[in-house]
Design a protein around this motif. Structure first.
Motif, PDB file in Angstrom:
ATOM      1  N   UNK A  54       0.843  -1.198   0.000  1.00  9.38           N
ATOM      2  CA  UNK A  54       0.000   0.000   0.000  1.00  9.38           C
ATOM      3  C   UNK A  54       0.883   1.254   0.000  1.00  9.38           C
ATOM      4  N   UNK A  55       0.390   2.286  -0.641  1.00  4.50           N
ATOM      5  CA  UNK A  55       1.122   3.559  -0.698  1.00  4.50           C
ATOM      6  C   UNK A  55       1.075   4.240   0.665  1.00  4.50           C
ATOM      7  N   UNK A  56       1.982   5.172   0.880  1.00  4.58           N
ATOM      8  CA  UNK A  56       1.979   6.002   2.108  1.00  4.58           C
ATOM      9  C   UNK A  56       0.577   6.599   2.268  1.00  4.58           C
ATOM     10  N   UNK A  57      -0.073   6.403   3.422  1.00  5.26           N
ATOM     11  CA  UNK A  57      -1.473   6.831   3.548  1.00  5.26           C
ATOM     12  C   UNK A  57      -1.643   8.353   3.588  1.00  5.26           C
ATOM     13  N   UNK A  58      -2.768   8.802   3.053  1.00  2.02           N
ATOM     14  CA  UNK A  58      -3.138  10.225   3.128  1.00  2.02           C
ATOM     15  C   UNK A  58      -3.632  10.512   4.548  1.00  2.02           C
ATOM     16  N   UNK A  59      -3.912  11.771   4.834  1.00  3.58           N
ATOM     17  CA  UNK A  59      -4.406  12.140   6.174  1.00  3.58           C
ATOM     18  C   UNK A  59      -5.739  11.438   6.472  1.00  3.58           C
ATOM     19  N   UNK A  60      -6.622  11.411   5.470  1.00  2.00           N
ATOM     20  CA  UNK A  60      -7.919  10.751   5.670  1.00  2.00           C
ATOM     21  C   UNK A  60      -7.721   9.266   5.936  1.00  2.00           C
ATOM     22  N   UNK A  61      -6.812   8.655   5.182  1.00  2.00           N
ATOM     23  CA  UNK A  61      -6.553   7.220   5.400  1.00  2.00           C
ATOM     24  C   UNK A  61      -5.933   6.981   6.773  1.00  2.00           C
ATOM     25  N   UNK A  62      -5.089   7.895   7.187  1.00  2.00           N
ATOM     26  CA  UNK A  62      -4.477   7.756   8.517  1.00  2.00           C
ATOM     27  C   UNK A  62      -5.536   7.746   9.617  1.00  2.00           C
ATOM     28  N   UNK A  63      -6.494   8.664   9.489  1.00  2.00           N
ATOM     29  CA  UNK A  63      -7.554   8.727  10.501  1.00  2.00           C
ATOM     30  C   UNK A  63      -8.332   7.414  10.523  1.00  2.00           C
ATOM     31  N   UNK A  64      -8.475   6.788   9.350  1.00  2.00           N
ATOM     32  CA  UNK A  64      -9.188   5.518   9.289  1.00  2.00           C
ATOM     33  C   UNK A  64      -8.342   4.383   9.906  1.00  2.00           C
ATOM     34  N   UNK A  65      -7.042   4.407   9.601  1.00  2.00           N
ATOM     35  CA  UNK A  65      -6.151   3.381  10.175  1.00  2.00           C
ATOM     36  C   UNK A  65      -6.151   3.490  11.703  1.00  2.00           C
ATOM     37  N   UNK A 117      -3.613  10.596  17.230  1.00  2.37           N
ATOM     38  CA  UNK A 117      -2.469  11.482  17.465  1.00  2.37           C
ATOM     39  C   UNK A 117      -1.215  10.890  16.835  1.00  2.37           C
ATOM     40  N   UNK A 118      -0.993   9.606  17.070  1.00  2.00           N
ATOM     41  CA  UNK A 118       0.231   8.978  16.584  1.00  2.00           C
ATOM     42  C   UNK A 118       0.304   9.004  15.055  1.00  2.00           C
ATOM     43  N   UNK A 119      -0.839   8.845  14.401  1.00  2.00           N
ATOM     44  CA  UNK A 119      -0.833   8.755  12.932  1.00  2.00           C
ATOM     45  C   UNK A 119      -0.980  10.107  12.243  1.00  2.00           C
ATOM     46  N   UNK A 120      -1.695  11.042  12.861  1.00  2.00           N
ATOM     47  CA  UNK A 120      -2.083  12.261  12.122  1.00  2.00           C
ATOM     48  C   UNK A 120      -1.333  13.529  12.537  1.00  2.00           C
ATOM     49  N   UNK A 121      -0.620  13.505  13.663  1.00  2.00           N
ATOM     50  CA  UNK A 121       0.066  14.736  14.086  1.00  2.00           C
ATOM     51  C   UNK A 121       1.197  15.099  13.130  1.00  2.00           C
ATOM     52  N   UNK A 122       1.515  16.388  13.071  1.00  5.43           N
ATOM     53  CA  UNK A 122       2.683  16.841  12.316  1.00  5.43           C
ATOM     54  C   UNK A 122       3.548  17.732  13.217  1.00  5.43           C
ATOM     55  N   UNK A 123       4.798  17.845  12.817  1.00  8.61           N
ATOM     56  CA  UNK A 123       5.762  18.623  13.591  1.00  8.61           C
ATOM     57  C   UNK A 123       5.279  20.057  13.848  1.00  8.61           C
ATOM     58  N   UNK A 128       6.813  14.861  14.557  1.00  5.12           N
ATOM     59  CA  UNK A 128       6.114  14.276  13.408  1.00  5.12           C
ATOM     60  C   UNK A 128       5.329  13.025  13.783  1.00  5.12           C
ATOM     61  N   UNK A 129       4.277  12.760  13.026  1.00 10.15           N
ATOM     62  CA  UNK A 129       3.479  11.556  13.213  1.00 10.15           C
ATOM     63  C   UNK A 129       4.140  10.343  12.577  1.00 10.15           C
ATOM     64  N   UNK A 130       3.399   9.254  12.528  1.00 11.83           N
ATOM     65  CA  UNK A 130       3.931   7.969  12.070  1.00 11.83           C
ATOM     66  C   UNK A 130       4.273   7.984  10.585  1.00 11.83           C
ATOM     67  N   UNK A 131       5.199   7.143  10.183  1.00 11.15           N
ATOM     68  CA  UNK A 131       5.528   7.052   8.767  1.00 11.15           C
ATOM     69  C   UNK A 131       6.603   6.032   8.501  1.00 11.15           C
ATOM     70  N   UNK A 132       6.913   5.865   7.217  1.00 14.06           N
ATOM     71  CA  UNK A 132       7.981   4.956   6.832  1.00 14.06           C
ATOM     72  C   UNK A 132       9.306   5.663   7.031  1.00 14.06           C
ATOM     73  N   UNK A 133      10.287   4.952   7.531  1.00 13.01           N
ATOM     74  CA  UNK A 133      11.623   5.515   7.719  1.00 13.01           C
ATOM     75  C   UNK A 133      12.387   5.305   6.418  1.00 13.01           C
ATOM     76  N   UNK A 134      12.846   6.392   5.846  1.00 16.74           N
ATOM     77  CA  UNK A 134      13.543   6.240   4.570  1.00 16.74           C
ATOM     78  C   UNK A 134      15.051   6.271   4.732  1.00 16.74           C
ATOM     79  N   UNK A 135      15.500   6.874   5.824  1.00 17.59           N
ATOM     80  CA  UNK A 135      16.944   6.992   5.997  1.00 17.59           C
ATOM     81  C   UNK A 135      17.440   5.977   7.006  1.00 17.59           C
ATOM     82  N   UNK A 136      17.652   4.760   6.550  1.00 22.89           N
ATOM     83  CA  UNK A 136      18.182   3.774   7.481  1.00 22.89           C
ATOM     84  C   UNK A 136      19.576   3.323   7.022  1.00 22.89           C
TER      85      UNK A 136
END
Ligand code: GLA
Length: 398
Positions: A148-159, A182-188, A383-391
Motif C-alpha cells: 500500500x502507498x503512504x497513507x493520506x491524512x484521511x486514510x491515517x484517521x481511518x487506520x 495522534x500517533x498517525x495524524x500529528x505533524x511537527x 512528526x506523526x507515524x511514517x515509513x523511515x527512509x533513511x536507514x
C-alpha cells in the motif's frame, strides 16, 4: 541510536538478514481534551519525538512473528502465530497488540505473513501512549509490506480506528481513538485539533519555543492498581448518562445546556457529565488562543482541566496532584494530569527560563512525599507515524 536503527539491528540479530522496511510511530501528549474522545468530543494532542519502530519483512507463509528489544538489550520473540487462527483472547501480554493489529488488518485485505521486530523509546506505563505507538507502527508496517502507498491524512484517521479496534476487541481495553489518531495524524510543530464526532482534523500551530515557553512532561512513575477498572467505570458512567438523556453521546450537550441536563440525571452522574461538557469547551477555548498566537494565556485552561479531572471525574491521584501543585508553585503558567488517570504523567506549561526551577521543585516535592523521583523532559511537538527512509542502506531490496 535512533529507534529505527535499533529495530534494524535487532531484526538482523533475530532473523539473520536485513528487514525490507522500517516504519515508526510516536507517543503523544494530550494538551487538553481528556476523557472526551469516547464521548464524541474534542481533543488536542501533539506527537512526541519518542517513537516505536517496526522493522519488518514479508513471509511467504501465513505466519506472524513479533519480537521486541527490551531496555536490557535482550530480544524477546513471540509466535509464530497462524494469522487465520488469531482470535480475541488467543494472544496474551505485549504480543496481543501487534497480533491484534494483524487480526484487524485481515478484514481490510492484508493477509500476508510477516516478521516484525520492535524497538523504541516511548516510556511505557507513563500515559504517553506507547501502546498506540506500537499499534500504529505495526499497522503501517503490515500495510507497507502489502504494497500500500503512504497513507493520506484521511486514510491515517481511518487506520487509527483500525488500531483502536485492535486494542478494544483483541486486547480488551475499552479506550477511545485519541492516542492512535495522534500517533498517525500529528505533524511537527503543531497540535492536532480533532473533532471525534465528525472526524474532522485541523493542524493548529503550536510553537512553544517561539513563545519562550516549554511543555514539561512530568512522569510520576506511579500506576495505581485500579487504573483499568477506573477507566472503564468512567466510560460506562458517561454512556449511561447519555442513554438516560436519550442522546447518542454527551457531545450533544451544549455548554449552555449543562444545567438542564444535570437536572435530569442521578446525582452520581452529574460530575462526570460536567467534566465532559466543560472539557469540550476548554478545548475550543484553547484552540482559539493558539490560533490567535496567545499561548502564554493558556495556563488557566490547563489548571481548570486538572481541577475538573481531579474533583469531577475523580481520576487524579496524590502523585499527579503533587506534580501539578509543585510545578504551579514553582512558577508554571498552568499544569494538568494527562491520559487515562490514576498515575502516569502530568504536563506543565513553563517559561523557558524556569524549566530547571520547576523540575527541581517537582523532584523535591516527590522526595518529601517519600516517592521515587519523577522522570521529566521537555516535549517538542514532533512528526506523526511514517515509513523511515533513511536507514543508512541497511535495508534489503523489496
Ligand atoms: C487513554 C485512552 C484515550 C483517552 C485518554 C483520556 O489515553 O487510550 O482513548 O480516552 O485515556 O483522554
Amino acid at each position: 541510536m535512533t529507534s529505527a536503527a535499533e529495530a534494524v539491528e535487532a531484526f538482523h540479530a533475530t532473523h539473520g538478514r536485513a528487514p525490507s522496511g522500517v516504519w515508526s510511530a510516536p507517543g503523544r501528549v494530550n494538551l487538553i481534551g481528556e476523557h472526551t474522545d469516547y464521548n464524541d468530543g474534542f481533543v488536542l494532542p501533539f506527537a512526541l519525538p519518542h517513537r516505536i519502530a517496526a522493522a519488518a519483512s514479508a513471509r511467504q507463509d501465513k505466519l506472524l512473528t513479533v519480537s521486541t528489544l527490551g531496555s536490557d538489550g535482550r530480544i524477546q520473540q513471540e509466535g509464530p502465530f497462524e494469522l487465520g487462527e488469531l482470535r480475541p483472547g488467543s494472544v496474551q501480554g505485549w504480543a496481543a497488540y501487534p497480533a491484534g493489529v494483524a487480526w484487524v488488518l485481515r478484514s481490510h485485505g492484508v493477509t500476508g505473513g510477516a516478521d516484525v521486530v520492535l524497538a523504541g523509546d516511548v516510556p511505557t506505563g507513563a500515559g504517553l501512549s506507547s501502546s498506540a505507538a506500537l499499534e500504529c507502527a505495526v499497522a503501517l508496517a503490515l500495510l507497507g509490506l502489502d504494497g500500500r502507498a503512504e497513507p493520506s491524512l484521511t486514510e491515517r484517521a481511518e487506520i487509527a480506528t483500525w488500531a483502536q479496534r485492535a486494542e478494544n476487541e483483541f486486547v480488551g481495553a475499552p479506550t477511545g481513538v485519541l492516542d492512535q489518531t495522534a500517533s498517525l495524524c500529528c505533524i511537527e510543530g503543531h497540535a492536532l485539533f480533532l473533532d471525534v464526532r465528525s472526524g474532522e482534523v485541523e493542524q493548529v500551530p503550536f510553537d512553544t519555543a517561539a513563545a519562550g515557553l516549554r511543555v514539561l512532561v512530568i512522569d510520576t512513575r506511579a500506576k495505581h492498581a485500579h487504573s483499568e477498572s477506573g477507566y472503564g467505570d468512567r466510560r460506562r458512567g458517561t454512556e449511561r448518562a447519555a442513554g438516560l438523556l436519550g442522546l447518542n453521546s454527551l457531545r450533544e450537550i451544549e455548554y449552555d445546556g449543562l444545567t438542564a441536563a444535570a437536572d435530569r440525571l442521578p446525582a452520581d452522574l452529574v460530575p462526570l457529565v460536567r467534566h465532559v461538557v466543560t472539557e469540550n469547551r476548554r478545548v475550543l477555548d484553547m484552540v482559539e488562543l493558539l490560533r490567535a498566537n496567545r499561548l502564554a494565556e493558556t495556563g488557566p485552561l490547563l489548571d481548570a482541566s486538572h481541577a475538573s479531572l481531579r474533583d469531577d471525574y475523580r481520576i487524579s491521584c496524590p502523585e499527579l496532584d503533587v506534580a501539578v501543585d509543585s510545578a504551579k508553585d514553582a512558577g508554571a503558567l498552568g499544569a494538568r494530569m494527562i491520559g487515562g488517570g490514576f498515575g502516569g504523567s502530568a504536563i506543565a506549561l513553563v517559561r523557558e527560563s524556569e524549566v530547571d526551577t520547576v523540575q527541581q521543585a517537582a523532584t523535591t516535592a516527590f522526595e518529601r512525599s517519600g516517592w521515587r523521583a519523577p522522570r521529566m523532559f521537555v516535549a517538542v511537538p514532533s512528526a506523526g507515524a511514517g515509513r523511515e527512509h533513511d536507514t543508512s542502506g541497511v535495508l534489503s531490496p523489496g
